[in-house]
Motif scaffolding. Structure first.
Motif, PDB file in Angstrom:
ATOM      1  N   THR A  75       2.963  59.610 -36.053  1.00  8.83           N
ATOM      2  CA  THR A  75       1.729  59.587 -35.272  1.00  8.83           C
ATOM      3  C   THR A  75       1.679  60.823 -34.387  1.00  8.83           C
ATOM      4  O   THR A  75       2.539  61.012 -33.516  1.00  8.83           O
ATOM      5  CB  THR A  75       1.642  58.314 -34.411  1.00  8.83           C
ATOM      6  N   ALA A  76       0.690  61.664 -34.631  1.00  5.63           N
ATOM      7  CA  ALA A  76       0.564  62.925 -33.902  1.00  5.63           C
ATOM      8  C   ALA A  76      -0.514  62.816 -32.836  1.00  5.63           C
ATOM      9  O   ALA A  76      -1.502  62.101 -32.991  1.00  5.63           O
ATOM     10  CB  ALA A  76       0.232  64.056 -34.864  1.00  5.63           C
ATOM     11  N   LEU A  77      -0.308  63.551 -31.764  1.00  8.04           N
ATOM     12  CA  LEU A  77      -1.262  63.626 -30.654  1.00  8.04           C
ATOM     13  C   LEU A  77      -1.438  65.085 -30.266  1.00  8.04           C
ATOM     14  O   LEU A  77      -0.452  65.815 -30.115  1.00  8.04           O
ATOM     15  CB  LEU A  77      -0.728  62.834 -29.458  1.00  8.04           C
ATOM     16  N   SER A  78      -2.694  65.511 -30.128  1.00  7.02           N
ATOM     17  CA  SER A  78      -2.979  66.871 -29.681  1.00  7.02           C
ATOM     18  C   SER A  78      -3.958  66.803 -28.517  1.00  7.02           C
ATOM     19  O   SER A  78      -5.027  66.207 -28.626  1.00  7.02           O
ATOM     20  CB  SER A  78      -3.576  67.706 -30.826  1.00  7.02           C
ATOM     21  N   VAL A  79      -3.559  67.396 -27.397  1.00  6.70           N
ATOM     22  CA  VAL A  79      -4.409  67.461 -26.206  1.00  6.70           C
ATOM     23  C   VAL A  79      -4.757  68.921 -25.968  1.00  6.70           C
ATOM     24  O   VAL A  79      -3.860  69.766 -25.864  1.00  6.70           O
ATOM     25  CB  VAL A  79      -3.703  66.861 -24.978  1.00  6.70           C
ATOM     26  N   GLN A  80      -6.040  69.217 -25.904  1.00 10.75           N
ATOM     27  CA  GLN A  80      -6.491  70.609 -25.788  1.00 10.75           C
ATOM     28  C   GLN A  80      -7.591  70.740 -24.739  1.00 10.75           C
ATOM     29  O   GLN A  80      -8.420  69.843 -24.586  1.00 10.75           O
ATOM     30  CB  GLN A  80      -7.014  71.116 -27.137  1.00 10.75           C
ATOM     31  N   GLN A  81      -7.552  71.862 -24.031  1.00  8.51           N
ATOM     32  CA  GLN A  81      -8.643  72.251 -23.131  1.00  8.51           C
ATOM     33  C   GLN A  81      -8.832  73.758 -23.305  1.00  8.51           C
ATOM     34  O   GLN A  81      -8.037  74.563 -22.817  1.00  8.51           O
ATOM     35  CB  GLN A  81      -8.350  71.908 -21.672  1.00  8.51           C
ATOM     36  N   GLN A  82      -9.846  74.118 -24.028  1.00  8.69           N
ATOM     37  CA  GLN A  82     -10.019  75.508 -24.439  1.00  8.69           C
ATOM     38  C   GLN A  82     -10.196  76.453 -23.251  1.00  8.69           C
ATOM     39  O   GLN A  82      -9.654  77.553 -23.248  1.00  8.69           O
ATOM     40  CB  GLN A  82     -11.218  75.611 -25.383  1.00  8.69           C
ATOM     41  N   SER A  83     -10.920  76.015 -22.236  1.00  9.32           N
ATOM     42  CA  SER A  83     -11.227  76.906 -21.108  1.00  9.32           C
ATOM     43  C   SER A  83      -9.992  77.328 -20.320  1.00  9.32           C
ATOM     44  O   SER A  83      -9.976  78.371 -19.674  1.00  9.32           O
ATOM     45  CB  SER A  83     -12.238  76.253 -20.167  1.00  9.32           C
ATOM     46  N   THR A  84      -8.933  76.516 -20.367  1.00  9.37           N
ATOM     47  CA  THR A  84      -7.692  76.857 -19.663  1.00  9.37           C
ATOM     48  C   THR A  84      -6.573  77.241 -20.625  1.00  9.37           C
ATOM     49  O   THR A  84      -5.425  77.414 -20.202  1.00  9.37           O
ATOM     50  CB  THR A  84      -7.215  75.659 -18.812  1.00  9.37           C
ATOM     51  N   PRO A  93      -4.576  66.124 -47.709  1.00 10.11           N
ATOM     52  CA  PRO A  93      -3.385  66.965 -47.567  1.00 10.11           C
ATOM     53  C   PRO A  93      -3.624  68.367 -48.137  1.00 10.11           C
ATOM     54  O   PRO A  93      -4.425  68.545 -49.058  1.00 10.11           O
ATOM     55  CB  PRO A  93      -2.323  66.221 -48.385  1.00 10.11           C
ATOM     56  N   ARG A  94      -2.933  69.341 -47.573  1.00  8.54           N
ATOM     57  CA  ARG A  94      -3.021  70.724 -48.051  1.00  8.54           C
ATOM     58  C   ARG A  94      -1.636  71.243 -48.407  1.00  8.54           C
ATOM     59  O   ARG A  94      -1.186  72.270 -47.923  1.00  8.54           O
ATOM     60  CB  ARG A  94      -3.652  71.616 -46.976  1.00  8.54           C
ATOM     61  N   GLY A  95      -0.956  70.471 -49.215  1.00  7.93           N
ATOM     62  CA  GLY A  95       0.359  70.903 -49.667  1.00  7.93           C
ATOM     63  C   GLY A  95       1.494  70.539 -48.728  1.00  7.93           C
ATOM     64  O   GLY A  95       2.635  70.976 -48.939  1.00  7.93           O
ATOM     65  N   LEU A 100      -8.748  64.867 -26.766  1.00  5.31           N
ATOM     66  CA  LEU A 100      -7.590  64.172 -27.316  1.00  5.31           C
ATOM     67  C   LEU A 100      -7.819  63.906 -28.796  1.00  5.31           C
ATOM     68  O   LEU A 100      -8.788  63.250 -29.171  1.00  5.31           O
ATOM     69  CB  LEU A 100      -7.386  62.829 -26.602  1.00  5.31           C
ATOM     70  N   GLY A 101      -6.944  64.438 -29.629  1.00  5.04           N
ATOM     71  CA  GLY A 101      -7.002  64.180 -31.061  1.00  5.04           C
ATOM     72  C   GLY A 101      -5.724  63.488 -31.501  1.00  5.04           C
ATOM     73  O   GLY A 101      -4.638  63.817 -31.020  1.00  5.04           O
ATOM     74  N   SER A 102      -5.850  62.522 -32.410  1.00  6.27           N
ATOM     75  CA  SER A 102      -4.659  61.812 -32.882  1.00  6.27           C
ATOM     76  C   SER A 102      -4.814  61.479 -34.355  1.00  6.27           C
ATOM     77  O   SER A 102      -5.921  61.260 -34.842  1.00  6.27           O
ATOM     78  CB  SER A 102      -4.446  60.530 -32.064  1.00  6.27           C
ATOM     79  N   ASP A 103      -3.699  61.440 -35.055  1.00  3.37           N
ATOM     80  CA  ASP A 103      -3.726  61.048 -36.455  1.00  3.37           C
ATOM     81  C   ASP A 103      -2.386  60.410 -36.812  1.00  3.37           C
ATOM     82  O   ASP A 103      -1.356  60.718 -36.207  1.00  3.37           O
ATOM     83  CB  ASP A 103      -3.985  62.249 -37.368  1.00  3.37           C
ATOM     84  N   GLN A 104      -2.444  59.547 -37.801  1.00  8.31           N
ATOM     85  CA  GLN A 104      -1.244  58.808 -38.206  1.00  8.31           C
ATOM     86  C   GLN A 104      -1.097  58.835 -39.722  1.00  8.31           C
ATOM     87  O   GLN A 104      -2.075  58.645 -40.441  1.00  8.31           O
ATOM     88  CB  GLN A 104      -1.340  57.364 -37.723  1.00  8.31           C
ATOM     89  N   LEU A 131       1.535  66.744 -41.936  1.00 11.44           N
ATOM     90  CA  LEU A 131       0.145  66.363 -42.166  1.00 11.44           C
ATOM     91  C   LEU A 131      -0.455  65.741 -40.910  1.00 11.44           C
ATOM     92  O   LEU A 131      -1.564  66.107 -40.496  1.00 11.44           O
ATOM     93  CB  LEU A 131       0.057  65.379 -43.335  1.00 11.44           C
ATOM     94  N   ALA A 132       0.256  64.816 -40.292  1.00 12.46           N
ATOM     95  CA  ALA A 132      -0.259  64.169 -39.084  1.00 12.46           C
ATOM     96  C   ALA A 132      -0.506  65.183 -37.975  1.00 12.46           C
ATOM     97  O   ALA A 132      -1.541  65.147 -37.289  1.00 12.46           O
ATOM     98  CB  ALA A 132       0.720  63.095 -38.611  1.00 12.46           C
ATOM     99  N   LYS A 133       0.425  66.114 -37.818  1.00 13.52           N
ATOM    100  CA  LYS A 133       0.305  67.124 -36.757  1.00 13.52           C
ATOM    101  C   LYS A 133      -0.894  68.034 -36.993  1.00 13.52           C
ATOM    102  O   LYS A 133      -1.663  68.327 -36.066  1.00 13.52           O
ATOM    103  CB  LYS A 133       1.598  67.941 -36.678  1.00 13.52           C
ATOM    104  N   ARG A 134      -1.078  68.474 -38.219  1.00 13.22           N
ATOM    105  CA  ARG A 134      -2.218  69.345 -38.516  1.00 13.22           C
ATOM    106  C   ARG A 134      -3.540  68.626 -38.281  1.00 13.22           C
ATOM    107  O   ARG A 134      -4.467  69.191 -37.687  1.00 13.22           O
ATOM    108  CB  ARG A 134      -2.157  69.858 -39.959  1.00 13.22           C
TER     109      ARG A 134
END
Length: 201
Positions: A113-122, A41-43, A72-76, A50-53
């Protein structure tokens, strides 16, 4: 005539077997690349933050390496009712798992539970947090010890595996998508992947 369009590579930014099992349900071709990030954690003062970060950072690290891929990144993060600022980590040892389950006995435990979907090129980035909660029944020490010995939930936040014998510990399970409890909200993931023109089903 072949009208098939080349699909971007899909990368699951995780080494979790449970998340691999969830991804396998979709029948998609993907691979796993483990992100090496500091999960401390960072404060943050709420489990959601925290999950989202962490989900965002996991996806970002791998997306930087593979900018054309859909990552696809996920954390809980688990927490007990009324204490979203006290994060329940992975027990890692049998002793810690027993203590965690003793503390969970007869209490509600929440999961952010956080989920992050990323595609840098678009420049695509979509990050969300889903919630689930379970009510633990009153557990005896003998039950806890038997459970930990059989299921070995040492790398699971909350010290249980709901997809296994952990189901026997609960009085109630409350939420819209049980996969949120398992570590990756699949209903939301499918919706996001459809935005990226993937056919599911």
């Amino acid at each position: 005539m072949n009208n098939l369009v080349s699909q971007p590579e899909i990368i699951l930014a995780s080494s979790s077997q449970t998340r691999k099992d969830l991804m396998d349900r979709l029948g998609l071709v993907y691979r796993c690349v483990s992100p090496e990030i500091d999960e401390s954690p960072r404060g943050e003062i709420h489990a959601d933050d925290l999950a989202k970060r962490l989900a965002f950072e996991k996806a970002k690290v791998i997306s930087n390496q593979f900018p054309n891929a859909i990552v696809l990144g996920s954390d809980q993060v688990a927490w007990r009712e009324g204490a979203p600022d006290i994060f329940m980590g992975k027990p890692l040892t049998v002793e810690n798992a027993i203590k965690q389950l003793q503390a969970n006995s007869d209490h509600f435990v929440y999961f952010s539970t956080a989920l992050s979907v990323q595609q840098q090129s678009t420049c695509f980035e979509h990050t969300i947090v889903e919630h689930y909660k379970v009510k633990f029944r009153t557990l005896s020490l003998a039950e806890i010890e038997r459970y930990v010995e059989r299921d070995q939930p040492l790398h699971c936040a909350g010290s249980f595996k709901c997809e296994s014998l952990g189901i026997s510990l609960f009085e109630q399970m409350i939420g819209q998508d049980q996969t949120t409890l398992m570590g990756m909200p699949m209903i939301q993931l499918c919706a996001i992947l459809r935005k990226l023109k993937l056919h599911i089903p």
